[in-house]
Design a protein around this motif. Structure first.
Motif, mmCIF file in Angstrom:
data_model
loop_
_atom_site.group_PDB
_atom_site.id
_atom_site.type_symbol
_atom_site.label_atom_id
_atom_site.label_comp_id
_atom_site.label_asym_id
_atom_site.label_seq_id
_atom_site.Cartn_x
_atom_site.Cartn_y
_atom_site.Cartn_z
ATOM 1 N N UNK A 1 8.123 -3.098 -1.306
ATOM 2 C CA UNK A 1 7.247 -1.910 -1.015
ATOM 3 C C UNK A 1 6.574 -2.395 0.270
ATOM 4 N N UNK A 2 6.228 -2.376 0.584
ATOM 5 C CA UNK A 2 5.768 -3.533 2.483
ATOM 6 C C UNK A 2 6.759 -2.864 3.190
ATOM 7 N N UNK A 3 8.595 -3.541 3.175
ATOM 8 C CA UNK A 3 9.023 -3.083 3.060
ATOM 9 C C UNK A 3 9.378 -1.386 3.479
ATOM 10 N N UNK A 4 9.397 -0.820 2.434
ATOM 11 C CA UNK A 4 9.942 0.440 2.473
ATOM 12 C C UNK A 4 8.885 1.544 2.924
ATOM 13 N N UNK A 5 7.893 1.018 2.404
ATOM 14 C CA UNK A 5 6.340 1.579 3.099
ATOM 15 C C UNK A 5 6.438 2.015 4.703
ATOM 16 N N UNK A 6 6.506 0.902 5.077
ATOM 17 C CA UNK A 6 6.430 0.318 6.482
ATOM 18 C C UNK A 6 7.324 0.919 7.258
ATOM 19 N N UNK A 7 8.700 0.102 6.566
ATOM 20 C CA UNK A 7 10.404 0.458 7.563
ATOM 21 C C UNK A 7 10.975 2.020 7.330
ATOM 22 N N UNK A 8 10.838 2.803 8.284
ATOM 23 C CA UNK A 8 11.653 3.718 7.846
ATOM 24 C C UNK A 8 13.470 2.769 8.256
ATOM 25 N N UNK B 1 0.711 -3.068 10.318
ATOM 26 C CA UNK B 1 1.270 -2.664 10.035
ATOM 27 C C UNK B 1 0.726 -3.670 8.105
ATOM 28 N N UNK B 2 0.756 -4.943 8.004
ATOM 29 C CA UNK B 2 1.144 -4.787 6.777
ATOM 30 C C UNK B 2 -0.271 -5.075 5.922
ATOM 31 N N UNK B 3 -1.326 -4.838 6.973
ATOM 32 C CA UNK B 3 -2.830 -4.981 6.794
ATOM 33 C C UNK B 3 -3.300 -3.317 6.159
ATOM 34 N N UNK B 4 -2.883 -2.251 6.615
ATOM 35 C CA UNK B 4 -3.413 -0.564 6.832
ATOM 36 C C UNK B 4 -1.864 -0.099 4.975
ATOM 37 N N UNK B 5 -1.068 -1.228 5.559
ATOM 38 C CA UNK B 5 0.022 -0.862 4.322
ATOM 39 C C UNK B 5 -1.080 -1.623 2.429
ATOM 40 N N UNK C 1 -4.742 -1.733 2.438
ATOM 41 C CA UNK C 1 -5.270 -0.869 2.204
ATOM 42 C C UNK C 1 -5.079 0.536 1.920
ATOM 43 N N UNK C 2 -3.977 1.537 1.697
ATOM 44 C CA UNK C 2 -3.949 2.366 1.286
ATOM 45 C C UNK C 2 -2.631 2.038 -0.121
ATOM 46 N N UNK C 3 -2.226 0.813 -0.005
ATOM 47 C CA UNK C 3 -1.215 1.156 -1.272
ATOM 48 C C UNK C 3 -2.064 0.889 -3.158
ATOM 49 N N UNK C 4 -3.069 0.446 -3.020
ATOM 50 C CA UNK C 4 -4.078 0.472 -4.034
ATOM 51 C C UNK C 4 -3.698 -0.657 -5.475
ATOM 52 N N UNK C 5 -3.022 -1.929 -4.570
ATOM 53 C CA UNK C 5 -2.302 -2.280 -5.608
ATOM 54 C C UNK C 5 -2.651 -3.643 -5.858
#
Length: 920
Positions: free
Chosen positions: A187-194, A284-288, A290-294
């Motif tokens: 999930x982190x990889x898909x959300x953070x990286x284009x 990248x990881x901490x913002x992910x 905080x915004x993912x809600x997982x």
């Protein structure tokens, strides 16, 4: 789950569906469907493809069945149908299924699918460049995921206890933990990286996920050193705070993330740069998170919630379901043969002796090692001009310092913005880190270049060069490209070179708005000025140079065409960018970046003897010298460029010729003459095209007039197997403005129309004068990684010092090496007596002259330098003198012989002394 292959019942069901709307537009052959064709309909239904995709896919299959080798496709009907559906769905932009769903439906693995797709494209017209691009992206993503999952499994085995104590709840079983880790990472990889094929940032993200979960794990589950790190964090009272409340706030996340003990351990264990990983963690990881809600109440994400979020991402991308790695699913298993390749040293004399097998490094380990090596090289470099550089700046007529600093700052903002757009908006700071490393390398190499120029010209005023904007932009671009390529290593590469990604070369040229021809001028001087470049980086820069020569420099808007036109106009059409008479001469030159950027310039001085002058002084370097009245000035950069293009063109031609026409050796000089004539006189054919397109057309044209049966299909099939080739080269060739077609169409409509008269001359009794074959030197950038055999038929091999797998303790400098690792000679048997060394000396001596002769005809480093086992600055071991004509290898062997003789005498004397004392 996708349905299993339908049996006869499934076929009957498919027949009963012919009354559906799908059957309305079915081909006329539908009434005589066989079982296999009914299964095709069932497969289409399972993948929910549209009627248009269904019809075109069936026509594609029928076309494949009509060609040679159709029997093979009939035996693999279902796989062939799947490939056809995949091809058509991409071409029509109607992907109603994911790539994994397709693999499941036809029961095939990723690797097998890609290989079968290659076999299906037998006529080179089945698979479009659009499909090629999609497949390339899928390959890269799969390679990265595979490498990271293998690393993930091994790492978790080193972190967690195999059988944790009973006090640990069932909720924290290893299977559940692995699923949590892996899906959170996906999930982190898909959300953070284009750019999801970025192996390095992906691995750094994985370390962030590991850090997060390790700190949430009971210490009893962990092995050392992670157990101690977590215990230390727990004592500080920051790691267990997520369990206190139902709401994980940003404040809580910051509180847990201020402690870096665990991430420090992870970075140390995996040779990662701590600052880079912390940057990824906080930007990248901490913002992910905080915004993912997982994140659940106890800080541990629920697997169901994670899977739901990942489903959205997976179905949107329609590619690989990477959760199946956890189940070791058959569709994601790698090719065993490819993965088990080993490097072998040369065979020993005794065939019964065990071979020395060297296991290759994992992709992640190799990437981390390359990065660590680069960082260690640049640790001593500054991100601003050194005192030495400032001295050079002050010596200039116009001090360039302010413009240099402004340029570096301006391009920093441009690079940071473009990197974020290409990789991901959350990765802007990562891009800034890489740019700053590039700036360090830029200043380091600039200083080295200026020192060399000072030694060469005995001047210190380089005002014209240092105030040249294109020179500085090119040098900075080359420095940043080295950094980007070091970080951009792809998971599928075993040879250490960097693969194509969205930020691969020539991306940097677009970022810096730099012409490829201008960038080419700095490459060779850059390599010579930075001796610490790794073999992989030298190969990468050589490949960049080749890409410029084969296509990038020939794009519309390139300054190359203006230089050629000026060269032609200077003395009429008789003038040539580089005379053919020089083709068979060695590519020997001492031109530096200064010569090329200040070109057109020719050195006015001539040496008393020898070849034409090879060094060109800057115009401002010798203001008192007035050039002799000679020919008008000629472009040094154009002349050298054409020499290199001719050499590259002939090497490509020779390789392809050897594969196809080895039975017709008389044709090679004819094809080369036509090829060279086209590059020299019909250079407009190269505009927005590729060198290899002209090469294949020349080969086909000569074979045609010489009545040699060689079809274009055969040429293209062989070309595909050459290294560093792209299918777009022969599938998409410029015909006229903004119109592209296959290479066969280009040959008929463009190439043949332009060169018909010239080609027909080769069929007459008086063919054109043959062009000389270019002299082929040893590549100045080639550094062999395998043992090199000493000539003259002797079983002596010289192997370069292998880089260590870990760089944690720094490079193996001569002061840190042991006596054994400083000088290590292996003959394949025990050392024996000194007579054996004398024999080796004689054997090497016989080949010494041959090595010298081969070295003198090229600009490459002399092969004899590869035989230097001694360390610079080290005195002779026994103070003995050696003749100047002796090679370093001979000298070292002689030293070792002398040393061993002394050791034997000393041992004998010691033995005599001992026996004498015992007698007393």
């Amino acid at each position: 789950m996708p349905p299993k292959p339908p049996r006869r019942a499934g076929a009957a069901a498919a027949r009963s569906q012919r009354a559906s709307p799908d059957s309305g537009s079915a081909p006329p052959a539908a009434p005589r469907l066989e079982v296999g064709e009914a299964e095709f309909i069932a497969l289409c239904d399972a993948l929910k493809v549209s009627e248009g995709v269904r019809e075109k896919a069936w026509k594609t299959y029928e076309g494949l069945s009509a060609v040679d080798g159709a029997l093979a496709y009939n035996k693999k009907k279902k796989e062939t149908w799947g490939v056809c559906i995949f091809i058509v769905a991409i071409d029509l932009d109607e992907m109603t299924f994911t790539f994994t769903e397709l693999l499941k439906s036809i029961s095939i693995s990723v690797c097998t699918f890609f290989q079968f797709l290659k076999e299906v494209d037998v006529n080179m017209d089945t698979v479009s460049t659009k499909v090629d691009s999609t497949v390339s992206r899928l390959k890269k993503k799969y390679d990265v995921l595979l490498a990271l999952y293998h690393k993930f499994e091994r790492t978790c085995g080193l972190i967690y206890q195999e059988q944790p104590s009973s006090e640990i709840s069932a909720e924290l079983s290893s299977v559940l933990v692995l699923k949590n880790y892996w899906i959170t990472f996906l999930l982190a990889k898909g959300k953070v990286l284009q750019v999801e094929d970025d192996l390095v940032i992906s691995f750094q993200l994985l370390l962030c996920v590991l850090d997060y979960f390790i700190k949430l794990s009971p210490p009893a589950m962990l092995k050392e050193p992670y157990k101690s790190a977590v215990s230390a964090v727990t004592v500080n009272g920051s790691a267990r705070t997520p369990r206190r409340g139902q709401n994980r706030s940003t404040h809580t996340s910051k509180q847990i993330d201020t402690d870096t003990k665990v991430i420090e351990v992870l970075c140390k264990e995996h040779d990662c740069n701590l600052d880079e990983v912390k940057n990824v963690y906080f930007t990248s990881f901490i913002p992910f998170l905080n915004s993912s809600g997982i994140v659940a109440s106890n800080g541990l994400p629920e697997v169901e919630v994670l899977s739901k979020h990942y489903d959205e991402l997976y179905l949107k991308n329609k590619d690989i379901d990477a959760r199946l790695f956890l189940d070791h699913d058959e569709t994601l298993q790698s090719d065993v043969i490819t993965c088990s390749q080993l490097e072998r040293t040369p065979l020993k004399n005794n065939p019964d002796e065990e071979l020395n097998l060297i296991l290759p490094q994992t992709p992640v380990r190799a990437a981390m090692n390359n990065i660590q090596q680069l960082i260690m090289i640049l640790n001593s470099a500054a991100d601003k001009p050194s005192d030495t550089l400032n001295r050079y700046f002050n010596n200039c007529t116009v001090n360039p310092k302010d413009s240099i600093l402004k340029r570096v700052e301006s391009l920093e903002h441009v690079f940071k913005k473009k990197f974020a757009e290409a990789v991901g908006q959350g990765c802007a700071e990562i891009g800034l880190q890489r740019y700053k490393l590039g700036v360090r390398l830029y200043y380091r190499v600039m200083e080295s270049m200026l020192k060399s120029e000072e030694e060469r010209l005995s001047v210190q005023n380089f005002s014209k060069l240092l105030n040249d904007n294109i020179f500085h932009t090119s040098l900075l671009a080359c420095s940043v490209e080295v950094v980007m390529a070091t970080y951009g290593r792809n998971a599928s590469q075993s040879d250490g070179t960097s693969a194509e990604t969205d930020v691969s070369f020539p991306w940097i040229l677009n970022v810096f708005d730099l012409k490829a021809f201008d960038f080419y001028k700095v490459i060779e001087s850059f390599i010579k000025a930075e001796p610490s470049l790794t073999r992989e980086m030298i190969k990468h820069l050589e490949r960049c140079e080749h890409r410029i020569m084969e296509s990038l420099a020939w794009q519309s808007g390139s300054p190359l065409f203006d230089l050629i036109r000026q060269s032609k106009e200077r003395e009429g059409q008789a003038d040539q960018p580089e005379p053919t008479a020089t083709l068979n001469l060695p590519l020997q030159h001492n031109h530096t970046a200064a010569d090329l950027y200040l070109s057109p310039v020719r050195s006015p001085k001539k040496k008393a003897s020898g070849p034409p002058p090879s060094a060109t002084s800057a115009p401002d370097a010798q203001p008192g010298v007035s050039p002799q009245t000679q020919r008008p000035q000629k472009s040094t950069s154009l002349s050298l460029f054409y020499k290199k293009v001719y050499l590259l063109a002939y090497l490509r031609l020779h390789t392809l010729f050897f594969r196809l026409l080895s039975d017709h050796p008389d044709l090679e000089p004819l094809i080369w003459t036509l090829f060279q004539h086209t590059l020299q006189n019909e250079y407009e054919l190269m505009r927005d095209r590729h060198l290899d397109q002209i090469m294949m057309c020349c080969m086909y044209g000569i074979c045609k007039v010489k009545n040699v049966d060689l079809r274009f299909k055969t040429i293209v099939s062989a070309y595909k197997e050459l290294p560093n080739t792209n299918q777009e080269t022969f599938k998409r060739v410029l015909i006229r403005e903004e119109q592209y077609d296959s290479i066969i169409v280009f040959y008929n409509l463009v190439f043949m129309q332009k060169l018909k008269t010239n080609i027909l001359q080769y069929a007459s009794n008086r063919p054109p004068t043959l062009s000389p074959i270019p002299h082929i030197p040893r590549s100045p950038y080639q550094f062999s990684n395998s043992p090199r055999r000493v000539p003259a038929g002797n079983n002596i091999y010289i192997s370069p010092l292998k880089s260590p797998y870990k760089f944690s303790d720094g490079f193996q400098s001569p002061t840190k090496m042991t006596p054994r690792s400083r000088i290590l000679v292996s003959i394949g048997e025990s050392f024996g007596t000194s007579e054996k060394f004398q024999k080796i000396n004689q054997m090497v001596c016989n080949s010494d002259g041959q090595l010298k002769r081969s070295a003198e005809v090229s600009a490459a480093p002399k092969p004899l330098k590869r035989l230097r086992f001694d360390i610079e600055g080290q005195d002779e071991a026994d103070g003995s003198k050696h003749l100047p004509q002796e090679s370093k290898f001979q000298q070292k062997l002689a030293e070792m012989t002398s040393t061993r003789t002394r050791m034997q005498k000393q041992k004998l004397n010691d033995g005599n002394d001992t026996s004498a004392s015992e007698e007393k």
